[in-house]
Design an enzyme around this catalytic site. Sequence first.
Site, PDB file in Angstrom:
ATOM      1  N   ARG A 122       0.669  46.748  61.370  1.00 43.45           N
ATOM      2  CA  ARG A 122       1.687  46.028  62.117  1.00 43.45           C
ATOM      3  C   ARG A 122       1.041  45.187  63.213  1.00 43.45           C
ATOM      4  NH1 ARG A 122       6.175  50.044  61.663  1.00 43.45           N
ATOM      5  NH2 ARG A 122       5.389  51.747  60.367  1.00 43.45           N
TER       6      ARG A 122
ATOM      7  N   ASP B  76       6.141  46.402  66.672  1.00 48.99           N
ATOM      8  CA  ASP B  76       5.687  47.470  65.781  1.00 48.99           C
ATOM      9  C   ASP B  76       6.446  47.446  64.456  1.00 48.99           C
ATOM     10  OD1 ASP B  76       7.735  48.363  67.768  1.00 48.99           O
ATOM     11  OD2 ASP B  76       7.851  50.101  66.454  1.00 48.99           O
TER      12      ASP B  76
END
Length: 481
Positions: free
Chosen positions: A179, A248
Site C-alpha cells: 500500500r 493505507d
Amino acid sequence: MTFRFDNSYARDLEGFYVDWPAAPVPAPRLLRLNRPLAEELGLDPDLLEREGAEIFSGRRLPEGAHPLAQAYAGHQFGGFSPQLGDGRALLIGEITDRAGRRRDLQLKGSGRTPFSRGADGKAALGPVLREYLVGEAMHGLGIPTTRALAAVATGEPLLRQEGERPGAILTRVAASHIRVGTFQFFAARSDIDRVRRLADYAIARHYPELASAPEPYLAFYEAVAEAQAQLVARWMLVGFIHGVMNTDNMTISGETIDYGPCAFMEGYDPGTVFSSIDLQGRYAYGNQPYILAWNLARLGEALLPLLDGDPVRAADKATSVLETVGARYQGHWLAGMRAKLGLAGAEEGDARLAEDLLEAMRSQRADWTLTFRRLAEAVTDEGALRPLFRDPAALAGWLPRWRARLAPDAAERMRATNPIYIARNHRVEEALAAAHAGDLAPFDRLLEALADPFTERADRELFALPAPEGFDDSYRTFCGT
C-alpha cells in the site's frame, strides 16, 4: 492439498512484517467457495470444498504457508498514523496462478496481531459476505480488484455495537497487499534503506519493465499514478464510492482494496456519502479524484529520497508527476464516458456533452446506472429515459446534440459498457439479512447477477430496480472487515 507457495514477501523483506499464527476457531464451516477463482489459481475446487473449512479458518494451513502480519502506516481521514498494520488479517503466502501472475492469499478476520490496537482482530459474517459480494461485483464490471476465494463461518459469536454477531473469515486474493501506507511506515522512521528495498521489490513484482529505466523510482511513481488514476476513473464511471480512501487503502498494484464502508450510488449526487465515519464527506463520490491526487502526494513524499539526492530536485521530480494526475484521471474518465455515451471517435466538445448530461441527472436525482443503461434504448426511442427524470423536458436540448455524435453501432456498444446490475445497497442488505438467518440463497442469486452485470435477463429484473424512495437517504455503511 498442495498450494505451491513461493513466499517472496517473507523471503525478501524481513523486518517488514511480524510472523503470527491465526487465532483458534471453535467450529469452522465453509460457507462459500469461489470455484472459478480457485481454478484460476490452479487449485482443486473439489478438494477445497472438502478441506476449505480447516484451511481458510487458519486451523490447518497447507504446507509452505507462512502466516504474517504486514506493517504499514497511513493517513486516515487526513491525519497520519505512523503504525497501523494488519490488525485482523494474515498473509498466509503467495502462489502463481495459471496465467503466471503472483497472487497473495490473505485471511481477514483471523484474530489479533501485534497491530490490532485493542481490537479483537475478528470479522463478523455480514461484513465478510459484503466484501465477497462487492469484490465480485467489481470483478464482473472489469474493474481491478482484490477478490474473495472463500468465506468461512468460525462458530464463534462476536460482540459488536449492534449486538452479538456470528464470526467469519474471508480469504482474500490480491496482486499484492503493498500500500501507499507501507512506504509511509518506513519513511516516517527515516529508514531510507527499507523504503528503497520496498520500492525495488514492488518494481520487480508489479512493474518489472521499469527496472532498467534511467530513473526507475521516478518511473515507478509515474506507473502507480497512472494505475490509480485509471482505477479511480473507473470507479467514477460506475458510481462506486469507496468510502475510506485512506493511504493505507491505496494499493501500489492499482487494485481496489478494503470494501468496508463502500457503496454504489443510485440517484446522482456528487456529494453522496454512505460511510458512517465520514462525517465531513471527505470521501464523497465527487471528492474521489481529489483524494486520488492527495494520496499520491503522500506516496511522493515517502519516495523523495529515492528520486534524487538533492531535496529540491527530488521535490521538483515528484511535483512533475503530481501535476499530471489530473490530466491522467480526466483522460481515462473522458474515454470511459465516450464509451458509455456510445460516441463516435473523439471531439473537443465531448466533455461538455457529458457534463451537461450529468447536470441534468443531478438536478433530477436520476439513477446513475439505469440512466446510462437506458440511453442505449434512447438511441431509437426518445421516451426510454422519461421514467428516470421527474421533468420530461430535462433532456430536451441534450438529446439532439448526443444523437449527432453517436457511432453507428452505439446501442450495442453501450449495452456492453453500461451495466444493468450493480450491488445496490438494499439488495446487498437483503442478502446479508437472509444469510444471518441461515439462508444463503439470496446471496447466491445476487452474486450470480453481479458476475454477469451486462446481460439483462427477465428473471433478474428485481436486481435492476432502484431502492425504495428514501432508502439511500438514511442508509449508512460501516467498517466491518
